[in-house]
Design an enzyme around this catalytic site. Sequence first.
Site, short mmCIF file in Angstrom:
data_model
loop_
_atom_site.label_atom_id
_atom_site.label_comp_id
_atom_site.label_asym_id
_atom_site.label_seq_id
_atom_site.Cartn_x
_atom_site.Cartn_y
_atom_site.Cartn_z
N ASP A 262 -11.18 -1.17 8.43
CA ASP A 262 -10.26 -2.24 8.09
C ASP A 262 -11.08 -3.40 7.50
O ASP A 262 -12.32 -3.39 7.51
CB ASP A 262 -9.43 -2.67 9.31
CG ASP A 262 -8.12 -3.35 8.89
OD1 ASP A 262 -8.02 -3.76 7.71
OD2 ASP A 262 -7.21 -3.49 9.72
C1 BGC Z 1 -5.05 -5.28 7.75
C2 BGC Z 1 -4.74 -3.91 7.19
C3 BGC Z 1 -4.75 -3.94 5.69
C4 BGC Z 1 -6.08 -4.50 5.22
C5 BGC Z 1 -6.21 -4.53 3.72
C6 BGC Z 1 -6.25 -5.94 7.11
O1 BGC Z 1 -6.35 -7.26 7.47
O2 BGC Z 1 -5.26 -5.15 9.14
O3 BGC Z 1 -3.51 -3.47 7.66
O4 BGC Z 1 -4.53 -2.66 5.19
O5 BGC Z 1 -6.21 -5.81 5.71
O6 BGC Z 1 -5.42 -5.49 3.15
#
Ligand code: BGC
Length: 719
Positions: A262
Site C-alpha cells: 500500500d
Molecule cells: C489506500 C489504498 C489505495 C492506495 C493508492 C492508500 O492510501 O489505503 O486503498 O489503493 O492508497 O491510492
Amino acid sequence: MNRLEKLLSQMSIHDKIGQLTQYNAALYTKTTAEITGPKAKLGLTDEDLAAAGSILNFASVQEMKDIQDKHLQNDPNKIPMSFMMDVIHGYRTIFPIPLGLGCSFDPEIAEECSRVAAREASASGVQVTFTPMVDYVRDARWGRVMETCGEEPLVTGALAAAQIRGFHGDGMEKPGNLATCVKHYAGYGGAEAGRDYNLVEVSERELREYYLPGYKACLDAGAPMVMPSFNSLNGIPSIANPMLMQKILRQEWGFDGVVISDYNAIGELLPHGVAADQKEAAKLAFENTCDIEMCSSGYFHHLEALIKEGIFTEEQLDAAVMRVLKFKDQLGLFDDPYHGADAELAERLFLCDEHRAVVKKAAAESAVLLKNDGLLPLSEKLNKVAVIGPFADNHGINGFWSCNGKDEDTTTVLQGVTALLGDDKVVTAVGCGNLWDDNDTAGFAEAVAAAKEADAVILCLGEPQNYSGEGNCRTDLRLPGMQEELAKQVIAANPNTAVVLFNGRPLDVSLLHKIAPAILTMWFPGTEGGNAAAELIFGKRNPCGKLTMSFPHNVGQCPIYYNHPNTGRPRWRSQPDHRGYASDYIDCATLPLYSFGYGLSYSNFQYSDLILSSREMTMDSNIQVSVKVRNDSDRAGKEVVQLYMRDLVGSVVRPVQQLIAFEKISLEPGEEKTVSFTVTEEMLRFYDMEGRHISEKGDFTLMIGHADHFVLTEKFQLV
Ligand code: BGC
C-alpha cells in the site's frame, strides 16, 4: 528461453529493481506527491524515476502517454510502465459506494457497474484498478466501512467476484477492461476502536472464519494482484507478516501473482517500530514476497546491497521481477503500451445515457428503506412538496472514492423531485447548510415555513462526503451539525415528513427512528442519486435494498454485527424485559437498531412452506430447501430471500446466525414463487481450535427472514 526470460536475462539489477517500484505521477509532472513528499525527500534520482516500472494516479491520457513515451525512450529494455488507479465506485459516471452497492445483494448490478467503470477508466489510460476492497467490518466508526460490503463474508465474496468479472470483461489485455487488485490483505477492517491504520488483534481462527474468505474469493475469481494492508495484525504489519504473506497467501493459497505494497507502507514499517531503518524495512517486505513497493524507496536504495550481502539471491529478485513482467504481458502492454487509451472515446463514454441508466438502477437498488409508517410512497398528485435540508440540493453525494467523478455532475434530490412534479409544486429550504457548525440555525424559520406550506416534506440529511473514507473515522455516529434539531422542528411542523439520508456508514439514527414516519438511506449514491431518490420516494421504483452492515442504536454498541457468538448469559429474545446478570446493557438494547439483512419494500412479501428434502444430512449428501414467497400487494417488487443457519452445539462457540445463501427475486403483484437452495455439508464448516475447517455432527436450525427477524425455521441433523 521464452520472450520474458530473454528480457530478464538482459536486465541490470537497477533495471530489475525499477520494475519493483511504483511512484505517484505527481513526482513526474509536479514536484511533490501526497504523504511521501518530493522526490528529493525520497532520495530518488531522475534515473530511478525513469527506471520505475509503474505509476499510480495520473491526470489525463496525454499525461499517461507522455510519461510512457519518455520512459520507453530511455529504458534500454523497452518494458512499458503500467498505470494504476483507485477506480472504486466509478471513474467519471459514479455508482453507489461499495457499502451501498452491497445492499443491492445483486452481483449482476455490481458487474454492470464495474463494466461502466472499466470502460471509462480504460479509455482514460488506466490499466489496473486497486479494487475490490473486501475488508470485513463490524465497526461503523471506521471511515473505510464505506469501501466495504459490510459484515458478511458471503455477500462480500459474491459481490467482489462479480466486480472482478466486470472489470476483467473479456480479457484484461483488451482495451475497455482493467486488471484488479484485491485489498487490503488482511484484517484492516478490524482496526481497534474503529480508528484508521490502528492495530488489529484477532485470533487466527477468527481471521480465517470471517476476515480471509473475502480475499480468497477474489483470488478464486482471478484477481491477479494483492495489496497487503497498513495495519499490524497480531503484532506484525501485514507487509512484513510471514504468516499472512508467506504461509497463507503464497503457500496455502498458491498465489503466484503480484503483491504490491500500500501507499508508503514499506516506509511506514519505521514508525510502526518493526524496522530500525529503510534497509531493514525493505528486507522485511521483500522476504515476505512484496513484489512492488508503492511510493517509498527502500527497494531502490537497499535491495541491491541486500543481494550483494547475500541476504537475498539474484534468483529471488528474478522471481519477483518475472511476476511483474508476466503481469505486464497479461495486460498486453508489450503489444500496446497505452492499452487502447483514447481520450475522445473517454469523453463520449463519460456520463453517457447508457452509463447513467446503469448507475441510476444501482443507486435505486442499493437504497434501503429503514422505516415506513405508510407515508411512502408519496403521491405525485400532491399539490405541494417541500424538499428541505442540507442535502436537498447538495451535489456532494458521490462519496469518498469517486475517482474523477465531479460533484457538479450529480443530480440532487431537489432536481429529481422537480423533474417528476414540475417547478410549481416544489418548495425548498436548506435549514442548516453548515454541517461543521453546531449552532447553525439561521435557516430553521424558512425550513419550518416551507414544511408548513407543503402537503409532504422530503427531509434530506446526512454526513459530508469526507466524514467517511480513508482516515475519516468518527466517535459520534449521529448526524453532524444541527440536523437532529432541524428534523425535530420540521417534523413538528409537518408530520408527513420522509427522511432521506446520505451517509458513508451506518449512523446512529435513533432519534429519527422515534420521530420520523419514514427513513430511506441512499448512502452516497453517485451521479444519478437525486433522480433515483425521487423515483423511490414517489413509487416509480420500489425499494429493495437490505442492509449489509447493522445500524447500531448508538456508538456505544460498536462493534456490533449480526453473526455474533452466543454468551453463557445471552439476553434471551423471548424475555426482552428481563434484566440483570445478562450479557446486555442497562441503557441500551443488545441488538442493533436495524440489523444486517433488514430493509423494507412497498410490496408485502409473505413466506410460507419452508420444506426440507430431508431432516438428515450425511457427510456426502445435500439437503434441498424450498420456500414459497408471495407478493401480497398491488406493487411489483424485489425481495432478497435470505437463508441462515445455526449450529446448535459445536466444539467452539458458534454464531447465533449465519447467512449461508441468498437469492434476489422479482415478484409481480399477487405472484408467488418457490425459491430453492441446496444446503451442503461445506456450508456447515467452521474453523476449530486446531485450525481445521470442519463440520461437526449434530443439530442445526435453518432460518428464513432477515437477521433479527426469522419468519420460518426448521431443524435438521448432520449425521
Ligand atoms: C489506500 C489504498 C489505495 C492506495 C493508492 C492508500 O492510501 O489505503 O486503498 O489503493 O492508497 O491510492
